[in-house]
Write a protein that holds these residues in place. Structure first.
Motif, PDB file in Angstrom:
ATOM      1  N   LEU A   1       0.851  -1.191   0.000  1.00  0.00           N
ATOM      2  CA  LEU A   1       0.000   0.000   0.000  1.00  0.00           C
ATOM      3  C   LEU A   1       0.886   1.239   0.000  1.00  0.00           C
ATOM      4  O   LEU A   1       1.725   1.423   0.882  1.00  0.00           O
ATOM      5  N   CYS A   2       0.714   2.091  -0.997  1.00  0.00           N
ATOM      6  CA  CYS A   2       1.533   3.303  -1.111  1.00  0.00           C
ATOM      7  C   CYS A   2       1.018   4.380  -0.157  1.00  0.00           C
ATOM      8  O   CYS A   2      -0.167   4.399   0.198  1.00  0.00           O
TER       9      CYS A   2
ATOM     10  N   GLY B   1      -2.226   6.061  -1.036  1.00  0.00           N
ATOM     11  CA  GLY B   1      -3.457   5.280  -1.041  1.00  0.00           C
ATOM     12  C   GLY B   1      -3.636   4.365  -2.225  1.00  0.00           C
ATOM     13  O   GLY B   1      -4.648   3.660  -2.313  1.00  0.00           O
ATOM     14  N   THR B   2      -2.684   4.325  -3.154  1.00  0.00           N
ATOM     15  CA  THR B   2      -2.744   3.391  -4.270  1.00  0.00           C
ATOM     16  C   THR B   2      -2.019   2.101  -3.884  1.00  0.00           C
ATOM     17  O   THR B   2      -1.454   1.989  -2.791  1.00  0.00           O
ATOM     18  N   MET B   3      -2.031   1.114  -4.781  1.00  0.00           N
ATOM     19  CA  MET B   3      -1.376  -0.155  -4.513  1.00  0.00           C
ATOM     20  C   MET B   3      -0.272  -0.378  -5.534  1.00  0.00           C
ATOM     21  O   MET B   3      -0.474  -0.213  -6.744  1.00  0.00           O
TER      22      MET B   3
ATOM     23  N   ARG C   1       1.018  -0.831 -11.055  1.00  0.00           N
ATOM     24  CA  ARG C   1       0.182  -0.058 -10.138  1.00  0.00           C
ATOM     25  C   ARG C   1      -1.306  -0.307 -10.335  1.00  0.00           C
ATOM     26  O   ARG C   1      -1.770  -0.517 -11.455  1.00  0.00           O
TER      27      ARG C   1
ATOM     28  N   ALA D   1      -6.909   0.892  -4.166  1.00  0.00           N
ATOM     29  CA  ALA D   1      -6.448  -0.092  -3.192  1.00  0.00           C
ATOM     30  C   ALA D   1      -7.613  -0.860  -2.587  1.00  0.00           C
ATOM     31  O   ALA D   1      -7.432  -1.643  -1.658  1.00  0.00           O
TER      32      ALA D   1
ATOM     33  N   THR E   1       5.305  -0.580   3.611  1.00  0.00           N
ATOM     34  CA  THR E   1       5.312   0.859   3.848  1.00  0.00           C
ATOM     35  C   THR E   1       5.308   1.150   5.346  1.00  0.00           C
ATOM     36  O   THR E   1       4.575   0.507   6.107  1.00  0.00           O
TER      37      THR E   1
ATOM     38  N   ASN F   1       6.196   7.133  -3.430  1.00  0.00           N
ATOM     39  CA  ASN F   1       5.234   6.081  -3.779  1.00  0.00           C
ATOM     40  C   ASN F   1       5.805   5.043  -4.735  1.00  0.00           C
ATOM     41  O   ASN F   1       5.072   4.408  -5.485  1.00  0.00           O
TER      42      ASN F   1
ATOM     43  N   PRO G   1      -2.423  -5.909   1.487  1.00  0.00           N
ATOM     44  CA  PRO G   1      -2.702  -4.916   2.537  1.00  0.00           C
ATOM     45  C   PRO G   1      -4.175  -4.547   2.564  1.00  0.00           C
ATOM     46  O   PRO G   1      -4.821  -4.403   1.521  1.00  0.00           O
ATOM     47  N   GLY G   2      -4.706  -4.389   3.766  1.00  0.00           N
ATOM     48  CA  GLY G   2      -6.119  -4.116   3.945  1.00  0.00           C
ATOM     49  C   GLY G   2      -6.921  -5.360   4.259  1.00  0.00           C
ATOM     50  O   GLY G   2      -8.099  -5.271   4.628  1.00  0.00           O
TER      51      GLY G   2
END
Length: 374
Positions: free
Chosen positions: A81-82, A85-87, A112, A116, A158, A186, A341-342
């Motif tokens: 996870l950047c 908020g992107t992956m 990319r 996310a 991260t 990122n 992630p998440g």
């Protein structure tokens, strides 16, 4: 899930048994004499009787999904996870295609997803812009001519506004040294944070590393040999988050013959085996460890309360089973197995890799697993 079979029994090539340009075979690593004494009464736990149910969400990479960025055939796809908020999906050996070894060879490569959201992961960009470019310098130098160096990621994660990527450098399965890189933008550009120049450190079991970020300002690091051919160890270290780039800050966990403790020379913390890819994460107040078990051709998961838990007796849940077909938990020529992630234990997602040689089935797949025992 089908009965466990090795990839050889299935007639399938495991990851990197074949790669254009040739591969190097590393020597078997002998386990230290203290390992047998360290855990005299421990026996491996049996897998849970009912494993989680796998649902294949989509292919994240492939000629149709990522060919437009020069990444038709990809390896690994470690999700991170950047800060924005992107992956980011960090890939190993990546080829323009249409076959493994064809076109531009990039490693490590970054793909990319602008979302996310676990239900909406789709590759829609690449590090490098319109055409994927190596995230760090890697010329794939042929030394000797029939063997080429590469840069294989073992983890990406991260901490605050900084991304980290761990790399294993050298001829495949013959690691020359390992590195930790960091990025403040990122994942667009990377700076070398530190390197470990002795590939034989801790009997070679400090090559492949994966980081679980605790809520106490500490990262916990599992490591092993980067070669799934021989039986090898799994080691545990800890390091303060503000010392990730300081090799002297990594403190081992070990057994001294009478007790376990921090600062004791590292001892294997799990049953020695042919370790493939490993992923260690803090989740839901616990810790999750997914890994590819070469001997069983399975991707497995262990869930435990603290990093120092007894992994010898922690049950192993089978997520993916190597098979001669793709359906449910069965997958041809699987490897990898990174937790997205998440994820939570009730909404568990993972990235699985597949390589069926010599066909161009070399891709990254998004899976969801229901019924994780936590």
């Amino acid at each position: 899930m089908s009965e466990s079979k090795t990839l050889r029994e299935l007639g399938l090539s495991s990851r990197r048994t074949v790669l254009k340009g040739g591969l190097a075979a590393a020597a078997a690593v002998a386990l230290p004499a203290g390992v047998a004494r360290a855990n005299p009464s421990r026996t491996p736990a049996a897998p849970l009787p009912l494993g989680p149910t796998a649902t294949r969400i989509k292919n994240l990479t492939g000629p149709n999904e990522t060919g437009q960025w020069g990444a038709a055939l990809t390896d690994l796809g470690i999700p991170a996870l950047c800060p924005n908020g992107t992956m980011l999906f960090v890939c190993g050996d990546t080829f323009e295609g249409p076959n493994v070894g064809d076109g531009q060879w990039t490693a490590p490569a970054g793909l990319r997803s602008s979302s996310a959201d676990l239900g909406n992961l789709t590759i829609d960009g690449a590090v490098g812009g319109a055409h994927v470019q190596s995230m760090v310098p890697e010329p794939h130098t042929p030394v000797p001519p029939d063997k080429a160096t590469t840069a294989i990621p073992s983890d990406a994660f991260t901490v605050g506004d900084t991304m980290y990527m761990h790399l294993m450098r050298g001829v495949i399965y013959d690691t020359h040294h390992t590195e930790l890189w960091s990025s403040k933008d990122n994942g667009d550009t990377w700076t070398l944070a530190c390197s470990w120049d002795d590939p034989g450190l801790h009997r070679g079991n400090f090559q492949q590393k994966t980081y679980a970020i605790g809520d106490n300002g500490t990262a916990y690091v599992f490591s092993g040999l980067f070669n799934r051919g021989p039986v090898s160890e799994l080691l545990l270290h800890r390091v303060a988050l503000d010392r990730l780039g300081d090799p002297a800050g990594y403190e081992p966990w070990g057994w001294d013959g009478s007790k376990w403790g921090w600062g004791i020379p590292p001892t294997t913390v799990a049953t020695p085996r042919k370790w493939g890819e490993i992923c260690f994460r803090a989740m839901g107040g616990k810790f999750a460890f997914s890994f590819f078990d070469e001997s069983a051709a399975q991707i497995k998961l262990q869930v435990f309360p603290i990093p120092e838990s007894d992994l010898f007796t922690t049950p192993e849940q089978v997520l993916i089973q190597g098979s001669d077909h793709d359906a449910g938990n069965d997958l041809r020529a699987p490897y990898g197995g990174w937790i997205v992630p998440g994820s939570t234990f009730d909404n568990f997602h993972a990235v699985i890799s597949q390589w069926i040689y010599p066909t161009p089935d070399y891709r990254v797949i998004h899976y969801k697993f229901d019924g994780i025992a936590s």
